[in-house]
Design an enzyme around this catalytic site. Structure first.
Site, PDB file in Angstrom:
ATOM      1  N   SER A 202       0.686  -1.346   0.029  1.00 24.61           N
ATOM      2  CA  SER A 202       0.215  -0.164  -0.040  1.00 24.61           C
ATOM      3  C   SER A 202       0.783   1.288  -0.086  1.00 24.61           C
ATOM      4  CB  SER A 202      -0.970   0.040   1.247  1.00 24.61           C
ATOM      5  OG  SER A 202      -0.195  -0.409   2.329  1.00 24.61           O
ATOM      6  N   HIS A 256       1.798   4.829   4.807  1.00 24.30           N
ATOM      7  CA  HIS A 256       1.059   5.289   3.761  1.00 24.30           C
ATOM      8  C   HIS A 256       1.397   6.586   3.479  1.00 24.30           C
ATOM      9  CE1 HIS A 256      -2.582   2.411   4.608  1.00 24.30           C
ATOM     10  NE2 HIS A 256      -1.291   1.844   4.189  1.00 24.30           N
TER      11      HIS A 256
END
Length: 317
Positions: A202, A256
């Protein structure tokens, strides 16, 4: 664990519209003779086709299919996917080879995780004490491992949705530079700012999303309303992701954020940065032009004096 759920609804619709527009733009430019032929032509025309088809530098409107067959990289008239009729962003298209390669690699790594009874996970996950002891490969390998099938499917769907568009716009080399930079920056931020072990792609995917945002923000004056709409959808997707991330203790938010910063920085430096020249050509002139598009014949054929000129001229029909 580093996981992300991307809000796919509105953004997926916009990206689907972009796919159709890219296909029309590429076909229109080829038919009007606006694109020079050559071994590097097709790969160098993807991003410019997005720019040209939206800003109006292509030729006459196309009345054909919105999912055309494309010529191959050698500049011949044979379609690149003649037997399957694939569009420029469909699985197996030569314009998204890196995206497809990463999808296959992630699946292969998951199979190896299962076959090794998670020994591969223990060897490659982001574990701060192991990295501090010198196992620096974990800063990269953790981005190719996943905690389970659902985690893999979520990230694979996100990669298959966003990846082809970034690869088409930026080219394969810059796509991989952004992906790996996002992965490394995300894992590094996680290593520095959170003690929890983590795995997952991610961070790299946030890097790709940031690169897409940089492209539309950088060209907002030329692309107008369409750029604004894409930026709004990307912003909404980011807000959904961050809200979900903050609500879950199992998600590595620093990973992230680091991936997003890394992807945006590399995209800003490497481009693409398209500029329309007075003679109608489009030049790719990012701050660091080492991967910028160049004409098939070399820098001498470009209009940018070797700074990444793309031999794409306005159609006359």
């Amino acid at each position: 664990m580093q996981r992300s759920l991307v809000g796919q609804g509105p953004l997926a619709g916009r990206l689907g519209s972009l796919q159709r527009r890219c296909g029309r733009g590429l076909r229109r430019l080829r038919q009007s003779g606006s694109v020079a032929t050559g071994a590097r032509c097709l790969s160098a025309c993807g991003g410019a086709a997005v720019f040209a088809s939206i800003t109006g530098s292509s030729g006459s409107p196309d009345s054909g299919s919105s999912n055309p067959k494309l010529p191959n990289r050698g500049g011949s008239s044979k379609p690149s996917s003649s037997s399957s009729g694939k569009g420029p962003l469909d699985f197996g298209s030569p314009l998204r080879r890196c995206t497809d390669g990463l999808l296959v690699l992630n699946c292969l790594m998951f199979v190896l995780q299962w076959a090794s009874k998670d020994a591969l996970m223990l060897w490659g996950a982001k574990i701060n004490s192991a990295i501090a002891a010198g196992q620096v490969w974990r800063l990269l390998t953790s981005s190719f491992l996943h905690t389970g099938a659902i985690h893999l499917l979520i990230n694979s769907h996100t990669l298959a949705t966003i990846g082809p568009h970034v690869e088409l716009i930026a080219g394969s080399s810059r796509f991989m530079a952004v992906y790996l930079a996002g992965a490394l920056a995300g894992t590094s931020a996680s290593f520095l700012l959170t003690p929890a072990p983590s795995v997952g792609a991610s961070a790299a995917l946030f890097g790709l999303g940031a690169a897409l945002g940089v492209f539309y923000w950088r060209h907002r004056a030329s692309m107008g309303r369409r750029s604004e709409v894409m930026l709004q959808q990307l912003g909404l997707t980011l807000a959904i992701n961050m809200a979900y991330s903050l609500a879950s203790k199992r998600i590595d938010n620093w990973g992230h954020i680091g991936g997003m910063v890394g992807g945006a920085a590399v995209s800003w430096l490497l481009g693409p940065k398209f500029t329309r020249l007075p003679n109608g050509q489009i030049a790719d002139t990012p701050p660091l032009p080492v991967m910028a598009y160049r004409p098939p014949g070399g820098a001498a054929d470009g209009a940018s004096g070797g700074a990444g000129g793309l031999r794409l001229v306005r159609g006359t029909s």
